[in-house]
Design an enzyme around this catalytic site. Structure first.
Site, short mmCIF file in Angstrom:
data_model
loop_
_atom_site.label_atom_id
_atom_site.label_comp_id
_atom_site.label_asym_id
_atom_site.label_seq_id
_atom_site.Cartn_x
_atom_site.Cartn_y
_atom_site.Cartn_z
N GLU A 298 -12.40 -0.20 -9.45
CA GLU A 298 -12.08 -1.17 -10.51
C GLU A 298 -13.09 -1.22 -11.64
OE1 GLU A 298 -11.62 -1.67 -7.31
OE2 GLU A 298 -9.51 -2.19 -7.13
N THR B 80 -1.39 0.67 -10.64
CA THR B 80 -2.60 0.07 -10.08
C THR B 80 -3.38 1.06 -9.22
OG1 THR B 80 -3.45 -1.90 -9.01
CG2 THR B 80 -1.53 -0.87 -7.97
N ASP C 195 -4.64 -9.90 -7.83
CA ASP C 195 -5.01 -9.00 -8.93
C ASP C 195 -3.87 -8.22 -9.58
OD1 ASP C 195 -4.82 -7.69 -6.50
OD2 ASP C 195 -6.71 -6.60 -6.65
N GLU D 43 -18.61 -6.34 -2.18
CA GLU D 43 -17.24 -6.85 -2.07
C GLU D 43 -17.12 -8.29 -2.57
OE1 GLU D 43 -15.01 -4.68 -2.19
OE2 GLU D 43 -13.84 -5.02 -0.40
N GLU E 53 0.83 -1.21 0.00
CA GLU E 53 0.00 0.00 0.00
C GLU E 53 0.86 1.26 0.00
OE1 GLU E 53 -3.09 -0.11 -0.55
OE2 GLU E 53 -3.94 -1.95 0.27
C1 DMJ Z 1 -6.44 0.33 -4.84
O1 DMJ Z 1 -5.64 0.72 -3.80
C2 DMJ Z 1 -5.63 -0.31 -5.93
O2 DMJ Z 1 -6.34 -0.26 -7.11
C3 DMJ Z 1 -5.24 -1.71 -5.60
O3 DMJ Z 1 -4.53 -2.33 -6.64
C4 DMJ Z 1 -6.44 -2.54 -5.30
N1 DMJ Z 1 -7.27 -1.93 -4.30
C5 DMJ Z 1 -7.52 -0.54 -4.29
C6 DMJ Z 1 -8.85 -0.14 -4.85
O4 DMJ Z 1 -9.86 -1.03 -4.70
#
Ligand code: DMJ
Length: 801
Positions: free
Chosen positions: A401, A487, A289, A383, A144
């Site tokens: 997403e 991401t 993912d 979720e 994160e």
């Molecule tokens: C974000 O922090 C990023 O996209 C991560 O790769 C997945 N989760 C969250 C959003 O849902």
């Protein structure tokens, strides 16, 4: 057979034309009521209004955060105050996101630039430089912190320099954000000191791994360890310090080695020291993912082919085992035919976006459609939801997403449907998530109850993608096509590849020699520009040619996913009716002058239909050219041969012209031929070996057959009842190496069953010829002609001789 992309279909599945592969054209005057009109176009005015609404949403959330929460990491929208680590009651692991480093502001900086708000961006950059510091005794999530903080700082640094150059502003800026990201990068590095090189999940910003709380740290998720490279490569290339990129490559290499060699799938949780899998569930959502995302995007950003090759291997495996029509269901990596969950999680909604980027549009459209239906059913995508779309876990933290995928699908197709979907998503947020102090997560989509939580990605991703969706790319201050979205939707410029890779002098991986790393500027050979950027740009900006007035849409250009094309075809009096299973994309076309908008368009329609017919014919010819044959003489007459259809492989030499390989058929022992050697290796010499599909890759079976001296290999399918008559033939794919020198062909079960029946009937071994089907046909034709000639010669009366 379910569509397996480990096997590239001869039908050229990636072309949208394939929508019409099994096309049955009936040119007739038919009035059909079965067609539905394509989605309503959105006017430019409405689109601009929605863009402005997205902008307002941003400021509503941003101002709420800045006025009530900053310098905290997050805004708590219900209590309208900041969430601080160690001050606000802990939420357990979830709080590892927080480092008391003003995360929401850092995460949001580049959105300000996209919105064109340079004044606020400059102000915010000054605040970050003044207020944010990292020397805290706090344990944070490496993943994160990397995607939100390092990524946020890096893209803001890049954009600050961009504005200096192009907007004549921020001249005071001297790379402070880059220095901050370097410092933060150093603070994350201790996490990488593991025996595998795969980083720990958490690290203490001040004490590194020396924090006693981290003594037992062992487990991490695949996505956590595999979502580092984009930011770390950018960090190395911008600072000139190779250490970050070296560590991130090593982590990716170590992860790759942990894939299941049979299925090519990854689990979701592993032990960073032993490399053992802790959770073997394999899907594309939570826990894994962005590992897939970073494989593909690392190739795009850095131009390193090995990441594309790895992505493709995994992608093929996912499409083979995890993908079930539009759904994506976890399986066990070591037993991929067994589903391990009966629900999907909302994180997988990023997958269609990634599929768009990698060029596989059709399944992207399908999965997105499925998700849209889930969203309409429950207002927000929960979720987790079951295969029958019931709620498994009702929370919805305003994740980006689905909107991200909507954006990429719109850019790729130009289909206004995606604008309408985006509108629905935007209005839903406005109606159900907006509160007076920002936007609040939904605790349960069934009740609509709010949660005191607004994650930083709401500003950095959710609203950013909405704004981008409704913006005309030309109106944006930067050309987004020249950037890769991380991401967390941070922008990293493709030009980073030109900065070269300073890591080549470090330890090499076992797969690549030193040349692979010598991609310093301007070695255009391996760099991104011509090889990758051009096609990428093409599909983002113009792969869906719009029909301009007066220019007839040709069948060759037609794309079934393009709303403009559908409309043009409709105007030409052509109606499309799905036949059979919709998922197979079989469509029947009807043309009628009566339905055409004008006589002229009716004429165009007729030409379009004729072109389609030609294309369909060509397609069958191409298929025939690639089809292989396993032929044998009949029991009755050794002069009469029968050919059974087989598929080729990408990794073995092509049999062309009159080439063939002949030998007695012998079954491998064990039949799957996945072991080191065969029990009947001696016997197999010079024969046509048969191995059953499964347990290991096609190419490894081929290597074993070659090792024991077989003349050719037939891989027979392991799915009972499969047949080339009812499903598309495909070419078996390999692993990029070309060390297989014997012909290798694939036979479906029904065709192989026929061969096997003959084998069992015969007392003698069955001798077969492996060759091209088209050559077999030519051979038979020539034989028939010879026989006819002989017959007619024999019948001619003597006097004519
Ligand atoms: C974000 O922090 C990023 O996209 C991560 O790769 C997945 N989760 C969250 C959003 O849902």
């Amino acid at each position: 057979m379910s569509a397996t992309s480990s096997e590239s279909f001869m039908h050229g599945q990636r072309l949208m034309l394939i929508f019409l592969v099994a096309l049955c054209i009936v040119v007739a005057c038919v009035l059909s009521t079965e067609t539905t009109m394509p989605t309503q176009n959105m006017s430019n005015k409405e689109r601009a209004e929605l863009r402005e609404e997205a902008r307002d949403m941003f400021y509503h959330a941003y101002n709420a955060y800045m006025q009530n929460a900053y310098p905290a990491d997050e805004l708590m929208p219900l209590s309208c105050k900041g969430r601080y680590r160690g001050v606000t009651p802990s939420r357990g692991d979830m709080d590892d996101i927080l480092g008391n480093f003003s995360m929401t502001l850092v995460d949001t900086l580049d959105t300000l630039v996209l919105l064109g708000d340079f004044t606020e961006f400059e102000h915010a950059v000054k605040l970050v430089i003044r207020d944010v510091q990292f020397d805290s005794d706090i344990i944070v999530s490496v993943f994160e912190t990397n995607i939100r903080m390092v990524g946020g700082l890096l893209s803001a640094h890049i954009l600050a320099e961009y504005l200096q150059k192009h907007a004549d502003t921020m001249h005071w800026y001297k790379g402070e954000l880059l220095e901050m990201s370097r410092e933060l990068g150093y603070r994350l590095l201790p996490a990488f000191n593991t025996s595998t090189g795969i980083p720990h999940a958490r690290v203490n910003l001040r004490l590194g791994m020396k924090d006693p709380m981290l003594k037992k740290s062992r487990e991490t998720c695949t996505a956590c360890a595999g979502t580092i490279l984009l930011e770390f490569a950018a960090l190395s290339r911008l600072t000139g310090d190779p250490i970050f990129e070296v560590r991130a490559h090593a982590a990716m290499d170590a992860l790759w080695k942990l894939r299941h060699r049979g299925s090519d799938l990854m689990g979701t949780v592993l032990n960073v020291h032993s490399g053992d899998w802790v959770r073997r569930d394999s899907g594309v959502g939570a826990g894994i993912d962005s590992y897939y995302e970073y494989l593909f995007k690392s190739y795009v950003l850095l131009g390193d082919d090995k990441y594309l090759a790895r992505f493709n291997r995994h992608y093929n495996a996912v499409m083979k085992y995890v993908s079930e029509g539009p759904m994506l269901l976890d399986v066990l990596m070591h037993r991929p035919h067994a589903k391990s969950k009966n629900f999907m999680d909302s994180l997988l909604a990023f997958w269609p976006g990634l599929q768009v980027l990698s060029g596989d549009l059709k399944p992207a459209v399908q999965t997105h459609e499925m998700l849209y239906q889930v969203m309409q059913m429950h207002t927000f995508i929960p979720e987790a939801f079951t295969v029958d779309f019931q709620i498994h876990w009702g929370q919805h933290p305003l994740r980006p997403e689905f909107i991200e995928s909507t954006y990429f699908l719109y850019r790729a197709t130009g289909d206004h449907h995606y604008l309408q979907v985006g509108k629905k998503a935007l209005k839903t947020l406005q109606q159900y998530a907006k509160v007076s102090c920002g936007y609040a997560a939904v605790n349960d989509v069934r009740t609509g109850k709010h949660e005191d939580r607004m994650d930083s990605f709401v500003l950095s991703e959710t609203i950013k993608y909405l704004f981008l969706l409704f913006s005309d790319p030309q109106d944006l201050i930067i050309n987004v096509d020249e950037f890769v979205f991380t991401t967390e939707a941070h922008l990293l410029p493709l030009s980073i590849a030109q900065l070269g890779n300073a890591t080549f002098s470090f330890r090499q991986t076992d797969e690549h020699n030193v040349l692979d790393f010598m991609r310093t500027c301007p070695s255009s050979n391996r760099l991104f520009p011509e090889k990758v950027r051009k096609p990428l740009r093409n599909f983002i900006t113009g792969s869906c040619p719009r029909t301009t007035a007066g220019k007839r849409l040709s069948a060759l250009d037609f794309q079934a996913s393009n709303a403009d094309h559908l409309r043009a075809v409709y105007d030409m009096g052509i109606t499309m009716v799905s036949v059979g299973d919709r998922s197979q994309g079989k469509v029947r076309l009807f043309h009628s002058f009566y339905n055409a908008k004008s006589h002229e368009e009716g004429e165009m329609g007729l030409q379009f239909m004729q072109e389609m017919l030609e294309l369909t014919k060509m397609q069958s010819i191409n298929q025939l050219a690639q089809l292989q044959a396993v032929a044998y003489a009949t029991d009755e007459n050794p002069q009469d041969w029968i050919a059974l259809m087989a598929g080729p492989s990408h990794f073995s030499p092509e049999l062309t012209g009159d080439q063939f390989v002949q030998g007695d058929v012998i079954l491998a022992k064990p039949l799957r031929a996945c072991d080191e050697s065969l029990e009947n290796a001696e016997e197999a010499k010079g024969k046509v070996l048969v191995a059953e599909r499964g347990d290991c890759t096609f190419v490894s079976k081929a290597r074993l057959a070659q090792k024991v001296g077989a003349a050719a290999l037939i891989v027979c399918d392991n799915v009972p009842g499969s047949s080339g008559e009812t499903q598309p033939m495909f070419a078996m794919s390999g692993d990029g190496k070309d060390d297989v020198l014997i012909p290798v062909v694939f036979m479906y079960s029904v065709e192989f069953g026929k061969l096997s029946a003959v084998m069992q009937r015969r007392k003698q071994p069955l001798r077969v010829r492996v060759m091209q089907m088209v050559e077999f046909k030519r051979w038979q034709l020539a034989k028939e002609q010879r026989q006819n000639q002989t017959a007619s010669v024999a019948q001619k009366p003597d006097k004519e001789l």
